[in-house]
Design a protein around this motif. Sequence first.
Motif, PDB file in Angstrom:
ATOM      1  N   CYS A  41      19.774 -32.063  44.967  1.00 22.76           N
ATOM      2  CA  CYS A  41      20.009 -32.063  43.574  1.00 22.76           C
ATOM      3  C   CYS A  41      19.614 -33.361  42.872  1.00 22.76           C
ATOM      4  CB  CYS A  41      21.360 -31.911  42.983  1.00 22.76           C
ATOM      5  SG  CYS A  41      22.110 -30.286  43.498  1.00 22.76           S
ATOM      6  N   ARG A  42      19.042 -33.350  41.851  1.00 24.16           N
ATOM      7  CA  ARG A  42      18.298 -34.335  40.915  1.00 24.16           C
ATOM      8  C   ARG A  42      18.850 -34.384  39.505  1.00 24.16           C
ATOM      9  NH1 ARG A  42      14.646 -32.204  44.254  1.00 24.16           N
ATOM     10  NH2 ARG A  42      13.645 -33.712  45.784  1.00 24.16           N
ATOM     11  N   ALA A  43      19.656 -35.433  38.984  1.00 26.01           N
ATOM     12  CA  ALA A  43      20.175 -35.377  37.644  1.00 26.01           C
ATOM     13  C   ALA A  43      19.540 -36.611  37.003  1.00 26.01           C
ATOM     14  CB  ALA A  43      21.724 -35.489  37.773  1.00 26.01           C
ATOM     15  N   ALA A  44      18.898 -36.316  35.784  1.00 24.70           N
ATOM     16  CA  ALA A  44      18.226 -37.170  35.028  1.00 24.70           C
ATOM     17  C   ALA A  44      19.087 -37.672  33.719  1.00 24.70           C
ATOM     18  CB  ALA A  44      16.864 -37.020  34.617  1.00 24.70           C
ATOM     19  N   LEU A 104      19.088 -39.673  39.511  1.00 19.50           N
ATOM     20  CA  LEU A 104      19.952 -39.683  40.597  1.00 19.50           C
ATOM     21  C   LEU A 104      19.731 -38.480  41.496  1.00 19.50           C
ATOM     22  CD1 LEU A 104      23.440 -39.964  38.516  1.00 19.50           C
ATOM     23  CD2 LEU A 104      21.873 -41.868  39.398  1.00 19.50           C
ATOM     24  N   THR A 105      19.457 -38.748  42.789  1.00 22.68           N
ATOM     25  CA  THR A 105      19.187 -37.698  43.729  1.00 22.68           C
ATOM     26  C   THR A 105      20.141 -37.746  44.899  1.00 22.68           C
ATOM     27  OG1 THR A 105      16.563 -38.185  43.291  1.00 22.68           O
ATOM     28  CG2 THR A 105      17.167 -37.103  45.217  1.00 22.68           C
ATOM     29  N   ARG A 106      20.587 -36.622  45.339  1.00 29.78           N
ATOM     30  CA  ARG A 106      21.522 -36.271  46.313  1.00 29.78           C
ATOM     31  C   ARG A 106      20.835 -35.271  47.028  1.00 29.78           C
ATOM     32  NH1 ARG A 106      27.939 -36.514  46.082  1.00 29.78           N
ATOM     33  NH2 ARG A 106      28.300 -37.613  48.047  1.00 29.78           N
ATOM     34  N   PRO A 107      20.552 -35.428  48.456  1.00 29.23           N
ATOM     35  CA  PRO A 107      20.334 -34.234  49.383  1.00 29.23           C
ATOM     36  C   PRO A 107      21.626 -33.382  49.456  1.00 29.23           C
ATOM     37  CG  PRO A 107      19.339 -36.346  50.412  1.00 29.23           C
ATOM     38  CD  PRO A 107      20.537 -36.605  49.158  1.00 29.23           C
ATOM     39  N   GLY A 108      21.369 -31.948  49.909  1.00 27.58           N
ATOM     40  CA  GLY A 108      22.710 -31.327  50.343  1.00 27.58           C
ATOM     41  C   GLY A 108      23.027 -31.664  51.632  1.00 27.58           C
ATOM     42  N   ARG A 156      24.479 -39.462  50.628  1.00 28.63           N
ATOM     43  CA  ARG A 156      24.522 -40.531  49.546  1.00 28.63           C
ATOM     44  C   ARG A 156      23.710 -40.200  48.424  1.00 28.63           C
ATOM     45  NH1 ARG A 156      27.045 -45.312  50.683  1.00 28.63           N
ATOM     46  NH2 ARG A 156      27.610 -45.656  52.989  1.00 28.63           N
ATOM     47  N   VAL A 157      23.974 -40.763  47.273  1.00 30.34           N
ATOM     48  CA  VAL A 157      23.149 -40.730  45.991  1.00 30.34           C
ATOM     49  C   VAL A 157      22.535 -41.914  45.930  1.00 30.34           C
ATOM     50  CG1 VAL A 157      23.210 -40.425  43.562  1.00 30.34           C
ATOM     51  CG2 VAL A 157      24.992 -39.348  44.768  1.00 30.34           C
ATOM     52  N   SER A 158      21.071 -41.661  45.736  1.00 26.16           N
ATOM     53  CA  SER A 158      20.112 -42.624  45.423  1.00 26.16           C
ATOM     54  C   SER A 158      19.788 -42.702  43.750  1.00 26.16           C
ATOM     55  CB  SER A 158      18.980 -42.403  46.172  1.00 26.16           C
ATOM     56  OG  SER A 158      18.243 -41.407  45.799  1.00 26.16           O
ATOM     57  N   ALA A 159      19.342 -43.859  43.423  1.00 26.95           N
ATOM     58  CA  ALA A 159      19.297 -43.851  41.766  1.00 26.95           C
ATOM     59  C   ALA A 159      17.793 -44.852  41.582  1.00 26.95           C
ATOM     60  CB  ALA A 159      20.274 -44.557  41.262  1.00 26.95           C
ATOM     61  N   GLU A 160      17.120 -44.340  40.680  1.00 23.67           N
ATOM     62  CA  GLU A 160      15.830 -45.148  40.362  1.00 23.67           C
ATOM     63  C   GLU A 160      15.774 -45.023  38.709  1.00 23.67           C
ATOM     64  OE1 GLU A 160      12.042 -43.123  41.441  1.00 23.67           O
ATOM     65  OE2 GLU A 160      13.578 -41.495  42.388  1.00 23.67           O
ATOM     66  N   LEU A 161      14.897 -45.711  38.107  1.00 20.58           N
ATOM     67  CA  LEU A 161      14.994 -45.901  36.495  1.00 20.58           C
ATOM     68  C   LEU A 161      13.302 -45.942  36.289  1.00 20.58           C
ATOM     69  CD1 LEU A 161      14.742 -48.748  35.169  1.00 20.58           C
ATOM     70  CD2 LEU A 161      16.825 -48.999  36.235  1.00 20.58           C
ATOM     71  N   MET A 162      13.125 -45.651  34.841  1.00 22.51           N
ATOM     72  CA  MET A 162      11.739 -45.884  34.299  1.00 22.51           C
ATOM     73  C   MET A 162      12.076 -46.179  32.856  1.00 22.51           C
ATOM     74  SD  MET A 162       8.465 -43.109  33.979  1.00 22.51           S
ATOM     75  CE  MET A 162       8.263 -42.903  35.721  1.00 22.51           C
ATOM     76  N   LEU A 163      11.395 -47.192  32.579  1.00 24.76           N
ATOM     77  CA  LEU A 163      11.369 -47.454  31.163  1.00 24.76           C
ATOM     78  C   LEU A 163      10.310 -46.677  30.483  1.00 24.76           C
ATOM     79  CD1 LEU A 163      11.644 -51.525  31.662  1.00 24.76           C
ATOM     80  CD2 LEU A 163      13.455 -49.887  31.191  1.00 24.76           C
TER      81      LEU A 163
END
Length: 354
Positions: free
Chosen positions: A46-49, A65-69, A74-81
């Motif tokens: 799942c990916r939540a933006a 936010l990305t979390r494999p099934g 764990r959840v990983s997070a990245e951002l973009m300006l």
Amino acid sequence: MRRSLSLLLLVVVLPAVHAAPAEAIPSGLEFGHEDWTLACDNTRTCRAAGYQRDDGDSEPVSILLTRPGGPGQRVSAELMLGQYEETTLPKQLQLQINDATPAPLQYDADAGTATLSEAQVSTLLASLTRISRIVLIAEDGRRWTVSDRGASAVLLKMDEFQGRLGTPGALVRKGTRAEATVLPALPVPVVTVVKATPTRPADAALATSTALRAALAAATSADDCAALHPDDSMFADEGPQQITVQRLSANKLLVSQNCWRAAYNTGDGYWVVNDHAPYHPTLVTASAADGDVRSIEQAHKGRGLGDCWYTASWVWNGTRFVKTAEASSGLCRLVAAGGAWQMPTLVSEVKDAP
């Protein structure tokens, strides 16, 4: 019929299948609320933006936010300006959540993107389940604020889809249910694309066949392909649209023609038909942007600015066209040309036949 990506609130729940063939595995889930959107694919990743408020006054920014099934993920997070419009990106960037001291990010000044540490992800997730203020701060004082509106609903839907509700690893509704009960990740389906049979001279002659055109019209609604029903459409004064015919196999053909036009998108129809009457057309899609005899591609803007897209792909497996990919680029929030992220609901591995 034409989909606006900013309004995609469709929920399609993936059943708990484990051994189904690739052709039978459906897409995952799309869900959105306020300033957040969610896409879960058929492997249960799942990916939540989340984005800035859609008020016209906030600087464009997005966090993914990305979390494999599967259990224990764990959840990983990245951002973009925001960089859709010409801008000078900051040289350094810090993250401030609520009233905490701003903390430096692992930031790529050339790309305007950053990766959050595990500690920053934990703090962010804890904050998003209640009222929070998420601010990115540049060395020159510029600020970008990620909205928290809709985050709780989206994270709850993510937990539900992945089977985490009531477990210690749930993001919203934690509980004591064993982590081992979380739904397992599903394998990426493999689809084999086969070579097509060379098109014969007689096949091309079918492009002018009134019987073939009539068969396509009878099998396809005006909502899907207005050009096949021109009396009440924009095609009324144009006459029949050109049909392209290509051979797929010993007895199947792929035929295509323009179906509709909109302000900033067009759609071509692709059908698999018998190579002689009765043709029995099977529609693959009426919204293709490109295609050859083995693959068909769909790509549409969510709006004319081109800051959000929807894409899909199909390949020929020797019997039928199988959908192998489906994705959006997130909400239409002027973060980047083409959209900030790739948020699939269907993924697969495509291999050529030996």
